[in-house]
Design an enzyme around this catalytic site. Sequence first.
Site, PDB file in Angstrom:
ATOM      1  N   CYS A 127       0.834  -1.200   0.000  1.00 20.73           N
ATOM      2  CA  CYS A 127       0.000   0.000   0.000  1.00 20.73           C
ATOM      3  C   CYS A 127       0.873   1.255   0.000  1.00 20.73           C
ATOM      4  O   CYS A 127       2.008   1.213  -0.478  1.00 20.73           O
ATOM      5  CB  CYS A 127      -0.967  -0.014   1.187  1.00 20.73           C
ATOM      6  SG  CYS A 127      -2.311   1.179   1.055  1.00 20.73           S
ATOM      7  N   ASP A 165      -3.543   1.341  10.019  1.00 20.63           N
ATOM      8  CA  ASP A 165      -4.760   2.145  10.150  1.00 20.63           C
ATOM      9  C   ASP A 165      -5.232   2.133  11.595  1.00 20.63           C
ATOM     10  O   ASP A 165      -5.722   3.135  12.113  1.00 20.63           O
ATOM     11  CB  ASP A 165      -5.858   1.616   9.221  1.00 20.63           C
ATOM     12  CG  ASP A 165      -5.559   2.054   7.801  1.00 20.63           C
ATOM     13  OD1 ASP A 165      -4.825   1.322   7.102  1.00 20.63           O
ATOM     14  OD2 ASP A 165      -5.988   3.156   7.418  1.00 20.63           O
TER      15      ASP A 165
HETATM   16  C1  RUB Z   1      -3.999   3.190   3.550  1.00 22.78           C
HETATM   17  C2  RUB Z   1      -3.270   2.192   4.390  1.00 22.78           C
HETATM   18  C3  RUB Z   1      -1.967   2.652   4.978  1.00 22.78           C
HETATM   19  C4  RUB Z   1      -2.232   3.204   6.385  1.00 22.78           C
HETATM   20  C5  RUB Z   1      -1.015   3.929   6.943  1.00 22.78           C
HETATM   21  O1  RUB Z   1      -5.297   2.753   3.161  1.00 22.78           O
HETATM   22  O2  RUB Z   1      -3.725   1.102   4.646  1.00 22.78           O
HETATM   23  O3  RUB Z   1      -1.079   1.577   5.110  1.00 22.78           O
HETATM   24  O4  RUB Z   1      -3.310   4.119   6.359  1.00 22.78           O
HETATM   25  O5  RUB Z   1      -0.740   5.076   6.169  1.00 22.78           O
HETATM   26  P1  RUB Z   1      -6.203   3.710   2.256  1.00 22.78           P
HETATM   27  P2  RUB Z   1       0.007   6.339   6.812  1.00 22.78           P
HETATM   28  O6  RUB Z   1      -5.429   4.021   1.016  1.00 22.78           O
HETATM   29  O7  RUB Z   1      -7.445   2.916   1.982  1.00 22.78           O
HETATM   30  O8  RUB Z   1      -6.506   4.958   3.060  1.00 22.78           O
HETATM   31  O9  RUB Z   1       1.312   5.832   7.362  1.00 22.78           O
HETATM   32  O10 RUB Z   1       0.192   7.283   5.644  1.00 22.78           O
HETATM   33  O11 RUB Z   1      -0.856   6.920   7.865  1.00 22.78           O
END
Ligand code: RUB
Length: 334
Positions: A139, A210
Amino acid sequence: MTQATAKSYRVPEEVLSIARDIKEMKIRGAGRIARAAAKALMVAAEKFEGDNVSVFMEYMEYVARVLVSTRPTAVSLPNAVQYVMRSLRGATFTHLEDARKAVIEKAREFIEYSERAVSRIGEIGSRLISNGDRILTHCNSSAVESILRTAWKQGKRFEVYATETRPRYQGYITARHLAEEGIPITLVPDSAVLRIIGEKKITKVIVGADTITANGALINKIGTSQIALSAYAHRIPFIVAAETYKFSPYTIMGQPVKIEERDPREVLSEPIPGVAVRNPAFDATPPEYISMIITERGIIPPRSAALILWEVFGRQPTDQARRTIDLIDVEEDT
Ligand code: RUB
């Protein structure tokens, strides 16, 4: 009694548009979502047009509910909203300007804290990166990018493998960002993970979060748990980067984390007659498969998640867990 709406509260368009952008994933990633929600509360406070404190309080509560209703899984969202709203919820104000100022200050404080936390995770996490590492990520996570960027700037030389991350392809964002930094990056299909781990002798997996539950489970982008299992099978470290506002006080009371189920058309744009499609956006990785969690306060084993919750939220987690909110859909309401 007529139902209150964004119109009746005269919620500014800028605030509603942030809420829509979160819902439609134009603003995405747990950290960014949290900062955007704090910003929306700040704008709402700045632009409130009335002169009555209790109307302001009701209006702010309404905006808070709209924001929390946009996406259900990342706890950073309700945590950010709660952080800002605590300035109103626990206080009595006689002057509107004092209440307005309190919200604006708290929102600014959260945004600054969050940005510092991401760069602190970068510093702490970079210490774990060695020359010659072959790192797999999934991701797109700003916390993970912060670690990789910091290590690269320190002169460490390594390569990264990024999964495409179907169905929304956030892996492309990661790949583009890392390529811009000059970091060697290879994009692989999600289904190639086990093969790549073995063939390329991946040395570490690093992913974002998340939500982290009280028992140390990780809720992250769909497919994360399969990658964790693959890493476990090959005995390579599975590392999570998570700011402390991604720890969920709600899970202390055993409340399950709601997994967002998105539009099936993200998976299959043209329906095939007789074929059902599921599109869960997140999954849960049990603590057994997680080697460590990097937070801005230091590195912890997943089983110490409850200690972080205790330190950050004090006695509040249980109060928060008891709170139930009526969700408001930003699209239906405006
Ligand atoms: C994003 C996702 C990321 C976490 C952490 O999912 O799963 O791994 O949110 O991201 P989506 P960060 O694209 O559905 O929002 O470290 O940027 O907070």
